[in-house]
Structure formats: C-alpha cells, structure tokens
Motif scaffolding. Structure first.
Motif, PDB file in Angstrom:
ATOM      1  N   THR A   1      41.288 -73.591  99.195  1.00  0.00           N
ATOM      2  CA  THR A   1      40.751 -72.424  98.508  1.00  0.00           C
ATOM      3  C   THR A   1      39.267 -72.324  98.802  1.00  0.00           C
ATOM      4  O   THR A   1      38.515 -73.277  98.560  1.00  0.00           O
ATOM      5  CB  THR A   1      40.964 -72.528  96.987  1.00  0.00           C
ATOM      6  N   THR A   2      38.827 -71.187  99.334  1.00  0.00           N
ATOM      7  CA  THR A   2      37.438 -71.023  99.721  1.00  0.00           C
ATOM      8  C   THR A   2      37.078 -69.546  99.713  1.00  0.00           C
ATOM      9  O   THR A   2      37.964 -68.680  99.657  1.00  0.00           O
ATOM     10  CB  THR A   2      37.185 -71.638 101.118  1.00  0.00           C
ATOM     11  N   GLN A   3      35.779 -69.235  99.769  1.00  0.00           N
ATOM     12  CA  GLN A   3      35.339 -67.858  99.869  1.00  0.00           C
ATOM     13  C   GLN A   3      35.292 -67.380 101.315  1.00  0.00           C
ATOM     14  O   GLN A   3      35.496 -66.201 101.607  1.00  0.00           O
ATOM     15  CB  GLN A   3      33.952 -67.704  99.229  1.00  0.00           C
TER      16      GLN A   3
ATOM     17  N   SER B   1      36.111 -81.357  96.848  1.00  0.00           N
ATOM     18  CA  SER B   1      35.484 -80.202  96.233  1.00  0.00           C
ATOM     19  C   SER B   1      34.031 -80.145  96.693  1.00  0.00           C
ATOM     20  O   SER B   1      33.278 -81.099  96.497  1.00  0.00           O
ATOM     21  CB  SER B   1      35.552 -80.309  94.703  1.00  0.00           C
TER      22      SER B   1
ATOM     23  N   SER C   1      43.563 -81.750 100.178  1.00  0.00           N
ATOM     24  CA  SER C   1      43.377 -80.389  99.694  1.00  0.00           C
ATOM     25  C   SER C   1      41.881 -80.156  99.524  1.00  0.00           C
ATOM     26  O   SER C   1      41.105 -81.102  99.387  1.00  0.00           O
ATOM     27  CB  SER C   1      44.115 -80.159  98.376  1.00  0.00           C
TER      28      SER C   1
ATOM     29  N   THR D   1      38.675 -77.436  97.878  1.00  0.00           N
ATOM     30  CA  THR D   1      38.090 -76.278  97.208  1.00  0.00           C
ATOM     31  C   THR D   1      36.642 -76.191  97.670  1.00  0.00           C
ATOM     32  O   THR D   1      35.889 -77.163  97.552  1.00  0.00           O
ATOM     33  CB  THR D   1      38.138 -76.420  95.678  1.00  0.00           C
TER      34      THR D   1
ATOM     35  N   THR E   1      43.711 -69.721 100.793  1.00  0.00           N
ATOM     36  CA  THR E   1      43.269 -68.579 100.015  1.00  0.00           C
ATOM     37  C   THR E   1      41.770 -68.394 100.220  1.00  0.00           C
ATOM     38  O   THR E   1      40.996 -69.332 100.036  1.00  0.00           O
ATOM     39  CB  THR E   1      43.547 -68.782  98.513  1.00  0.00           C
ATOM     40  N   SER E   2      41.355 -67.185 100.614  1.00  0.00           N
ATOM     41  CA  SER E   2      39.949 -66.947 100.906  1.00  0.00           C
ATOM     42  C   SER E   2      39.643 -65.459 100.811  1.00  0.00           C
ATOM     43  O   SER E   2      40.554 -64.630 100.779  1.00  0.00           O
ATOM     44  CB  SER E   2      39.615 -67.453 102.319  1.00  0.00           C
TER      45      SER E   2
ATOM     46  N   SER F   1      46.872 -77.281  99.830  1.00  0.00           N
ATOM     47  CA  SER F   1      46.235 -75.965  99.839  1.00  0.00           C
ATOM     48  C   SER F   1      44.725 -76.041 100.047  1.00  0.00           C
ATOM     49  O   SER F   1      44.089 -77.051  99.747  1.00  0.00           O
ATOM     50  CB  SER F   1      46.530 -75.232  98.527  1.00  0.00           C
TER      51      SER F   1
ATOM     52  N   THR G   1      44.147 -63.359 101.651  1.00  0.00           N
ATOM     53  CA  THR G   1      42.733 -63.007 101.589  1.00  0.00           C
ATOM     54  C   THR G   1      42.540 -61.735 100.768  1.00  0.00           C
ATOM     55  O   THR G   1      43.442 -60.906 100.658  1.00  0.00           O
ATOM     56  CB  THR G   1      42.132 -62.764 102.990  1.00  0.00           C
TER      57      THR G   1
ATOM     58  N   THR H   1      48.953 -73.252 101.165  1.00  0.00           N
ATOM     59  CA  THR H   1      48.329 -71.930 101.140  1.00  0.00           C
ATOM     60  C   THR H   1      46.831 -71.996 101.443  1.00  0.00           C
ATOM     61  O   THR H   1      46.120 -72.828 100.879  1.00  0.00           O
ATOM     62  CB  THR H   1      48.531 -71.270  99.766  1.00  0.00           C
TER      63      THR H   1
END
Length: 209
Positions: free
Chosen positions: A92-94, A59, A73, A75, A109-110, A90, A129, A107
């Motif tokens: 997950t990021t902006q 993270s 994984s 974040t 995800t952004s 997975s 996205t 997955t």
C-alpha cells in the motif's frame, strides 16, 4: 503470547552483510550489500542497494530498492525500485515507480503506478489505483522482436481511472479511459469513457459501463 523484542536506533546502516533478528524502529534504515531483517521495520526512510530481505512488515515514508528486494508486506508513502522487487503479500503506497521485474503476491494499492518492465514475467495479483496505471515494456526490449511473448506482466485484475498498458495478460480491467497497447491478452474490459485497443491485442469481452 510471545513478546517480540524491538530494537530502536536513530540510524541503521549495513555495509557489506548484516542480519537483524528483532523488530526495528529507526529514523532511517540503509543497506549496501546484503541486509536481512527477521522482524518488522518501522522507519521514515528505507534504502537498499544490492540485496535485501525483510521477513516482517515494512512501514516507511520513502522506500528505495535497487537490486534485489524481497519483502513480506509494505506500507509506504512512495516506493521507487529497480532490478527485482518482490512482496509476498500486499503493498500500500501513494506512489509506485518500478523498473525491472515486479512480483506482488496479493494487492498493490496506490494513487499512481508506473512500471517499465524488463527480463521475464512480472506478476501482480490485483492492482488498484485512484488515478493512473502505466505499465509498459522497456523501449529497447520492445524493439526486439525476439522478446515478444517472453516478457510480460500477468495480473488477475487492474482498476484505475486511466489505464495504459502493453504486454499485459489480465482477467479483468476496469477504468474510465483505457489504452491497451500491443501484445495484450485480456479477458474482460469495463470502461466508462474511452477504450482504444491495439490490433495485436486480444480482448474477449468489452463492456461500457
């Protein structure tokens, strides 16, 4: 239940080779050479150049991975990587920017994803996205006819508002404006506004929704 040991520090730096066997909480984690982390990492800044392996969850706000990065994984607010980037589960990021080979087991995800791939086959199971998916072969490889069919990105599904791709194989693409460039093989495309397809690509089914 086993209680994991957490190591706290202001800054953690590895120059050469180093292994951390516990969970880590630090303001920054920077490695140059080979870093191995057996636990999870919580930090504001994670930078790796060389090779890095993180067995637990990572993270962070800012991640930079140059060389070979292997994670369980992630974040993050922003991820920038070059070389070989792998996440077993997975991510997950902006914002996700990659140059090289990308392997994500589940997955990604952004808000935005930009990938310029090189080398062999990249693989992302699901890509979701809010805004843009931009996946293309590196230009110098694109001009090499011998590279066709040998270098590609394989996905089960891609979903974004705007999708621009080439050299991608996918079962399903969903979006508003979709531009499918050269050498793609797609099972189904669902679009709401516009769909452009390069003549060299194969689309089995296209549906306007």
């Amino acid at each position: 239940m086993e209680t994991r040991t957490v190591e706290t520090a202001e800054h953690i730096r590895i120059n050469g080779a180093g292994t951390y066997r516990h969970d880590i909480q630090a303001k920054s984690v920077h490695t140059a050479g080979h870093g191995r982390f057996e636990g999870s990492i919580s930090t504001e800044s994670f930078k790796s150049s060389g090779s890095c392996y993180v067995k637990g969850h990572c993270s962070t706000k800012q991640m930079s991975s140059n060389g070979h990065g292997h994670f369980h994984s992630i974040t993050a607010d922003r991820i920038d990587c070059s070389g070989s980037f792998r996440a077993d589960q997975s991510v997950t990021t902006q914002s996700f920017h990659a140059k090289g080979i990308v392997m994500i087991g589940n997955t990604l995800t952004s808000r935005d994803v930009h990938i310029r791939f090189q080398g062999g086959t990249s693989s992302i199971k699901h890509l979701i996205t809010k805004e843009t998916i931009d996946i293309r072969m590196e230009r110098r490889l694109f001009l090499n006819l011998l590279s066709f069919g040998k270098k590609k990105v394989v996905c089960s599904s891609l979903e974004g508002r705007r999708v621009e791709i080439d050299h991608v194989e996918a079962d399903l693409i969903i979006g508003e404006d979709i531009q499918i460039g050269p050498n793609c093989k797609i099972g189904e495309v669902r679009y709401s506004k516009q769909l452009d397809i390069d003549p060299s690509s194969v689309i089995e089914r296209a549906v306007q929704i």
